[in-house]
Motif scaffolding. Structure first.
Motif, short mmCIF file in Angstrom:
data_model
loop_
_atom_site.label_atom_id
_atom_site.label_comp_id
_atom_site.label_asym_id
_atom_site.label_seq_id
_atom_site.Cartn_x
_atom_site.Cartn_y
_atom_site.Cartn_z
N ASP A 24 0.81 -1.22 0.00
CA ASP A 24 0.00 0.00 0.00
C ASP A 24 0.84 1.27 0.00
O ASP A 24 0.30 2.36 0.18
CB ASP A 24 -0.94 0.00 1.20
CG ASP A 24 -0.21 0.02 2.54
OD1 ASP A 24 1.04 -0.12 2.55
OD2 ASP A 24 -0.87 0.17 3.58
N THR A 164 -5.36 -4.48 5.03
CA THR A 164 -5.62 -3.50 3.98
C THR A 164 -5.64 -2.09 4.58
O THR A 164 -5.91 -1.91 5.77
CB THR A 164 -6.97 -3.80 3.29
OG1 THR A 164 -7.99 -3.87 4.28
CG2 THR A 164 -6.90 -5.11 2.54
N GLU A 167 -7.50 4.13 4.80
CA GLU A 167 -7.94 5.35 4.13
C GLU A 167 -7.26 5.50 2.78
O GLU A 167 -6.22 4.88 2.51
CB GLU A 167 -7.64 6.58 5.01
CG GLU A 167 -6.18 6.73 5.36
CD GLU A 167 -5.93 7.85 6.34
OE1 GLU A 167 -6.91 8.36 6.91
OE2 GLU A 167 -4.76 8.23 6.53
N LEU A 168 -7.85 6.35 1.94
CA LEU A 168 -7.26 6.65 0.64
C LEU A 168 -6.12 7.65 0.82
O LEU A 168 -6.21 8.57 1.63
CB LEU A 168 -8.32 7.25 -0.30
CG LEU A 168 -9.54 6.38 -0.63
CD1 LEU A 168 -10.47 7.14 -1.57
CD2 LEU A 168 -9.13 5.05 -1.23
N ILE A 174 -7.17 2.31 -5.14
CA ILE A 174 -8.59 2.53 -4.84
C ILE A 174 -9.40 1.46 -5.56
O ILE A 174 -9.04 1.03 -6.67
CB ILE A 174 -9.04 3.94 -5.29
CG1 ILE A 174 -10.51 4.19 -4.92
CG2 ILE A 174 -8.81 4.16 -6.77
CD1 ILE A 174 -10.97 5.61 -5.18
N THR A 218 -10.60 1.08 -0.07
CA THR A 218 -9.16 0.97 -0.24
C THR A 218 -8.84 -0.38 -0.88
O THR A 218 -9.71 -1.24 -1.01
CB THR A 218 -8.44 1.08 1.11
OG1 THR A 218 -8.85 -0.04 1.95
CG2 THR A 218 -8.78 2.38 1.81
#
Length: 537
Positions: A24, A164, A167-168, A174, A218
């Motif tokens: 991520d 995961t 937040e974005l 996305i 996410t």
């Protein structure tokens, strides 16, 4: 309208982009600006042409799932990677959507149709977890047939996985959800910009339908598979964080926080139950429901070896519940699930995407029953016991039915001829299922509704393949109305899908007998000529 000044576009300064290759955490890649293509994306939208550099990018090429990767000049956001130039290019040449046009998307600005370079749009990975690969590929083809931008069906991880993101983030992955639950279906891309309240992503449309209300989440990138032609990211679905509210040519955009309502779909197949939440989209939801049902049936391999399937259940709406009763049967077919899935998709399309309005379902409850025997009976012969009658008398016929690899039986049908019927020839038909509806519409009965409030009642009035009726028609060609729609036991049987198309009134319906409920589906069509005699002098 975007007005990039060439002098500023090619000004000196460090240009780079960021995207996630694994996990991520966004990583940098180099960008060399090559040119500005005036109106490269349409009449009012330019496209920035660039060469991407860096060890990972030069190994993978421009990646499906990279859509929306932000590009910066000296720390200032100038746009997002959204296009790939050439399928077999030896260099990673990309098209960058200018950020000015993308920002307008949050205000509802930007075209809702694809531009002139749409064929070079980066392919969106259509990720599925719990979906059979054959069903996933068929779903991808359905998107293509519907005229939507091309997607690449890939396997990935579904919801519920730990680790995961919460937040974005700019440059992070996305996911736009289409289904979540026992089956997860979503598309992945990259966040171009977020301030914690709103977001922009993709640098191109998803479906290009303007206002939307699809859940966004996410995503975690498991790995990136390199390919000189179609590199793509493998991902798994993360936490829901907001709603995609706009889907336009320059980008998708939306709000972080509030989540949209989803539509629950529950399918009982034998002793197994499948629960899925479907995102609301007028044209896509029927495709998703069709795929989920096909997948549930495909998991039960015994259903693929012939026999009889029956789909029952309800689709609930604010104007009533649509009751389903669909059958499919074949002795050896490996595709029994297909007709039932197509029937479900057809009913949803009529409810949701039709000329008179859109009726949003609030839930679907479905049940599939299976019998290993083929339950289909075929109409084989029609004998008229009273070929000449007067108005006010009854026409009596005997129809012979033959069960697949079984015995025969006869049923006696009676048709009262109304008083006042004009003398002359008539044709009587033994109609089954959709053929009865076809006869009614060709005779001016059962016309499609003109108000959305009436559509559920109209669909509920349709007849199933296990129903029979005797109908008398008058018209020059009344014996031929069922030739196209007549089904035979030599192929998969299923009720034809509903339609809101009007039919020319080419026949006169003189009489119709009572509806007879058969224990199983019936196919075929029989007709015979009779004469109405003049009344008593």
């Amino acid at each position: 309208m975007v007005a990039f000044i060439p002098a500023l576009l090619f000004a000196s300064g460090t240009v780079h982009g960021i995207t996630v290759y694994e996990g991520d955490q966004p990583q940098r890649f180099g960008v060399t600006i090559l040119d500005r293509l005036p109106r490269g994306l349409g009449p009012d939208l330019d496209l920035i042409l660039a060469r991407l550099t860096g060890e990972r990018i030069e190994h993978t090429g421009v990646i499906a799932g990279m859509s929306g990767s932000p590009v910066y000049r000296d720390g200032q956001l100038i746009g997002a990677v959204g296009y790939r130039m050439g399928s077999f290019s030896r260099e990673p040449i990309a098209g960058i959507t200018p950020i000015d046009a993308m920002r307008g998307v949050l205000l509802g600005q930007g075209a809702t149709r694809r531009g002139t370079t749409a064929s070079q749009m980066l392919t969106l990975p259509l990720v599925s977890a719990g979906l059979d690969p054959a069903v996933a590929n068929e779903l991808g083809e359905s998107f293509k047939s519907a005229g939507y931008p091309r997607v690449r069906p890939v396997l990935g991880g579904g919801s519920g996985a730990a680790g995961t993101p919460d937040e974005l983030v700019n440059g992070g992955a996305i996911a736009v959800e289409l289904a979540r639950g026992d089956v997860d279906i979503f598309s992945t891309g990259t966040v171009t910009w977020t301030d914690g309240k709103s977001f922009l992503a993709f640098g191109h449309p998803m479906f290009g339908d303007g206002q939307s209300e699809l859940p966004v989440a996410t995503a975690w990138i498991s790995t990136t598979l390199p390919s000189p032609m179609h590199a793509f990211k493998i991902s798994r679905l993360g936490k829901r964080v907001g709603t995609m509210t706009q889907d336009r040519l320059p980008a998708i955009g939306g709000k972080i926080g509030p989540l949209p309502q989803t539509i629950p779909l529950k399918i009982q197949v034998g002793s197994s139950t499948y629960d899925v939440e479907m995102a609301w989209h007028r044209r896509v939801l029927p495709l998703i429901a069709k795929a989920v049902l096909a997948n549930a049936l495909k998991e039960r391999q015994a259903f693929e070896a012939g026999g009889t399937l029956r789909l029952t259940g309800t689709i609930t709406t604010e104007h009533g519940s649509l009751k389903l009763d669909e059958w499919t049967a074949h002795p050896t077919s490996m595709g029994l699930a297909g007709p039932l899935a197509r029937a479900l998709g057809g009913y949803l399309s009529v409810l949701i995407d039709n000329p008179i309005g859109s009726l949003k379902p609030s839930g679907l409850q479905l049940k599939v029953e299976h019998q290993s025997e083929v339950q289909v009976e075929t109409l084989r012969d029609l004998r008229v016991l009273t070929p000449r009658v007067r108005a006010g008398e009854d026409v009596v016929v005997v129809a012979r039915l033959r069960r697949y690899q079984g015995g025969e039986r006869q049923i006696r049908l009676k048709l009262p001829i109304p008083r006042g019927t004009a003398p002359g020839p008539l044709t009587v038909h033994v109609c089954t299922g959709s053929l009865l509806d076809e006869a009614e519409r060709l005779a001016g009965h059962g016309e499609p509704p003109r108000r959305i409030e009436a559509i559920v009642d109209w669909l509920n009035a349709r007849h199933g393949p296990h129903e029979l009726a005797l109908v008398a028609l008058r018209g020059a060609n009344s014996r031929s109305f069922a030739e196209v729609g007549s089904l035979t036991s030599g192929r998969v049987e299923a009720l034809a899908g509903p339609s809101l198309d009007s039919k020319a009134h080419v026949f006169q319906r003189v009489a119709r007998g009572a509806i007879i409920q058969n224990p199983g589906p019936v196919t075929g069509h029989l007709s015979a000529a009779i004469d109405i005699l003049p009344g008593a002098q």
